[in-house]
Design a protein around this motif. Structure first.
Motif, PDB file in Angstrom:
ATOM      1  N   ASP A 110      71.241  41.234 -53.322  1.00 31.60           N
ATOM      2  CA  ASP A 110      70.324  40.390 -52.557  1.00 31.60           C
ATOM      3  C   ASP A 110      69.935  39.091 -53.254  1.00 31.60           C
ATOM      4  O   ASP A 110      69.324  38.211 -52.642  1.00 31.60           O
ATOM      5  N   GLY A 111      70.256  38.961 -54.538  1.00 32.33           N
ATOM      6  CA  GLY A 111      69.971  37.711 -55.234  1.00 32.33           C
ATOM      7  C   GLY A 111      68.541  37.559 -55.698  1.00 32.33           C
ATOM      8  O   GLY A 111      68.143  36.486 -56.148  1.00 32.33           O
ATOM      9  N   ASN A 112      67.755  38.635 -55.613  1.00 32.00           N
ATOM     10  CA  ASN A 112      66.362  38.566 -56.058  1.00 32.00           C
ATOM     11  C   ASN A 112      66.198  38.926 -57.531  1.00 32.00           C
ATOM     12  O   ASN A 112      65.086  38.924 -58.048  1.00 32.00           O
ATOM     13  N   GLY A 113      67.288  39.254 -58.192  1.00 31.41           N
ATOM     14  CA  GLY A 113      67.230  39.661 -59.590  1.00 31.41           C
ATOM     15  C   GLY A 113      66.972  38.490 -60.527  1.00 31.41           C
ATOM     16  O   GLY A 113      67.062  37.320 -60.146  1.00 31.41           O
ATOM     17  N   THR A 114      66.644  38.821 -61.771  1.00 25.94           N
ATOM     18  CA  THR A 114      66.436  37.805 -62.803  1.00 25.94           C
ATOM     19  C   THR A 114      67.256  38.098 -64.052  1.00 25.94           C
ATOM     20  O   THR A 114      67.243  37.326 -64.999  1.00 25.94           O
ATOM     21  N   SER A 115      67.964  39.228 -64.051  1.00 27.64           N
ATOM     22  CA  SER A 115      68.879  39.563 -65.143  1.00 27.64           C
ATOM     23  C   SER A 115      70.198  40.013 -64.521  1.00 27.64           C
ATOM     24  O   SER A 115      70.228  40.439 -63.357  1.00 27.64           O
ATOM     25  N   PRO A 119      76.844  47.113 -62.669  1.00 25.29           N
ATOM     26  CA  PRO A 119      77.796  47.581 -61.653  1.00 25.29           C
ATOM     27  C   PRO A 119      77.239  48.635 -60.705  1.00 25.29           C
ATOM     28  O   PRO A 119      77.594  48.648 -59.522  1.00 25.29           O
ATOM     29  N   ASN A 120      76.384  49.522 -61.183  1.00 25.76           N
ATOM     30  CA  ASN A 120      75.874  50.602 -60.328  1.00 25.76           C
ATOM     31  C   ASN A 120      74.503  50.306 -59.734  1.00 25.76           C
ATOM     32  O   ASN A 120      73.836  51.202 -59.219  1.00 25.76           O
ATOM     33  N   GLN A 121      74.088  49.050 -59.799  1.00 23.97           N
ATOM     34  CA  GLN A 121      72.802  48.674 -59.219  1.00 23.97           C
ATOM     35  C   GLN A 121      72.853  48.774 -57.692  1.00 23.97           C
ATOM     36  O   GLN A 121      73.906  48.657 -57.075  1.00 23.97           O
ATOM     37  N   THR A 122      71.697  48.980 -57.080  1.00 27.37           N
ATOM     38  CA  THR A 122      71.616  49.145 -55.629  1.00 27.37           C
ATOM     39  C   THR A 122      72.130  47.913 -54.900  1.00 27.37           C
ATOM     40  O   THR A 122      71.782  46.782 -55.236  1.00 27.37           O
ATOM     41  N   HIS A 210      89.689  54.935 -66.262  1.00 28.74           N
ATOM     42  CA  HIS A 210      88.281  54.840 -65.877  1.00 28.74           C
ATOM     43  C   HIS A 210      88.253  54.385 -64.427  1.00 28.74           C
ATOM     44  O   HIS A 210      89.043  53.526 -64.026  1.00 28.74           O
ATOM     45  N   TYR A 211      87.340  54.942 -63.662  1.00 29.03           N
ATOM     46  CA  TYR A 211      87.205  54.541 -62.261  1.00 29.03           C
ATOM     47  C   TYR A 211      85.739  54.240 -61.973  1.00 29.03           C
ATOM     48  O   TYR A 211      84.840  54.679 -62.692  1.00 29.03           O
ATOM     49  N   GLY A 212      85.497  53.470 -60.936  1.00 31.28           N
ATOM     50  CA  GLY A 212      84.127  53.112 -60.585  1.00 31.28           C
ATOM     51  C   GLY A 212      83.987  51.619 -60.379  1.00 31.28           C
ATOM     52  O   GLY A 212      84.965  50.896 -60.142  1.00 31.28           O
ATOM     53  N   TYR A 213      82.748  51.137 -60.493  1.00 33.72           N
ATOM     54  CA  TYR A 213      82.424  49.724 -60.272  1.00 33.72           C
ATOM     55  C   TYR A 213      82.517  48.936 -61.574  1.00 33.72           C
ATOM     56  O   TYR A 213      82.022  49.379 -62.612  1.00 33.72           O
ATOM     57  N   TYR A 214      83.119  47.755 -61.492  1.00 35.61           N
ATOM     58  CA  TYR A 214      83.181  46.841 -62.633  1.00 35.61           C
ATOM     59  C   TYR A 214      82.927  45.419 -62.151  1.00 35.61           C
ATOM     60  O   TYR A 214      83.106  45.101 -60.967  1.00 35.61           O
ATOM     61  N   HIS A 215      82.498  44.578 -63.080  1.00 34.67           N
ATOM     62  CA  HIS A 215      82.247  43.180 -62.770  1.00 34.67           C
ATOM     63  C   HIS A 215      83.113  42.274 -63.635  1.00 34.67           C
ATOM     64  O   HIS A 215      83.348  42.581 -64.809  1.00 34.67           O
TER      65      HIS A 215
END
Length: 292
Positions: A110-115, A119-122, A210-215
């Motif tokens: 949503d772009g409301n973050g500050t840090s 990868p596993n964030q909501t 390894h599997y899952g979310y990455y950036h």
């Protein structure tokens, strides 16, 4: 027999950069690059026939609907390409034990973050494009546990349409430009992302699974205005570039104000090398400016 890698979106920025990189890996992998003529992602029902013809060991899903503003009205098309087709691809990959890498976006947040986003964030997308990419991620994992989602941001290349090429053109045509200064993120040179993806495939082939979310993006945090100033400087142009707030440049689709991605895990798990955005921008622009 060498493992086969299927790559969609061959005419897009990332698919094209992968095609340029492929000869360096020809000793170890076979490649097939496809676009909508060979695999129509807008028609998910056609995908099983494609898999009946090819039996890849790796599938890199670069093809996507990326017209963020048009997505607000072309919803069915956007959903079929970014969500439904990814789910079918994942299911077909699972049936033949094929590892799937699918490319996603910072726009799932949503772009409301500050840090930097982990990868596993909501996921909380602000626009329909981001929503379809988020659903595509979910469908991929639901249908194939051997899935890697690589989210990226602000992609540019010497190939295709992108911010860098648009800025170069406009700066040559105009004496002044306004560019949004309150959206913060990290640019990604598609050639660097292509290299990162091939590093991941090579590591998977070695058994480093390894599997899952990455950036993945280039290193550094800037605004679109900062990016435009750097483009101007690299090109040696005199156009005046002024920063404006997002509110002064309304678009059909909302953009996240902050979309910096945390890349720690892709480095730790696969040894992917990070490159500073300024270094990569200069490399890309040197190629662009010599070809003009």
């Amino acid at each position: 027999m060498k493992p086969l890698i299927i790559i969609t979106g061959k005419n897009g920025q990332l698919g094209w950069e992968l095609s340029q990189l492929a000869p360096q890996f020809a000793e170890h992998f076979n490649f097939i690059f496809v676009d909508r003529e060979e695999l129509d992602l807008s028609n998910p029902a056609s995908i099983p026939d494609f898999f009946a013809k090819y039996q890849p060991q790796y599938f890199i899903s670069c093809g996507a609907y990326t017209a963020v503003d048009k997505a607000e009205t072309e919803r069915e098309l956007c959903y079929n390409i970014n969500a439904a087709s990814v789910g079918v691809i994942a299911k077909e990959c699972a049936a033949i034990n094929c590892k799937l890498i699918t490319i996603s976006t910072d726009y799932v947040f949503d772009g409301n973050g500050t840090s930097p986003y982990l990868p596993n964030q909501t996921k909380q997308p602000l626009n329909y494009y981001g929503e379809t990419k988020a659903i595509g991620e979910d469908l991929a994992f639901a249908n194939n546990p051997q899935t890697i989602v690589v989210r990226t941001s602000w992609v540019y290349s010497v190939h295709g349409a992108n911010f860098v090429k648009t800025m170069l053109r406009l700066m040559k045509e105009r004496e002044s430009l306004n560019v949004v200064g309150d959206q913060i993120g990290s640019p990604t040179y598609a050639a660097d992302l292509a290299s990162a993806l091939m590093t991941i495939v090579t590591e998977l082939e070695k058994g480093n699974e390894h599997y899952g979310y990455y950036h993945y993006s280039n290193d550094g945090v800037i605004s679109w205005h900062d990016f435009a100033i750097a483009i101007k400087t690299n090109a040696g142009l005199n156009c005046q570039v002024s920063a404006i707030p997002t509110s002064a440049y309304p678009t059909p689709a909302k953009r996240p104000a902050y979309s910096v991605l945390d890349k720690t895990s892709i480095v730790a798990d696969f040894g992917v090398k990070m490159v500073n955005w300024q270094v990569s921008l200069k490399k890309c622009m040197d190629l662009l400016l010599t070809s003009i």
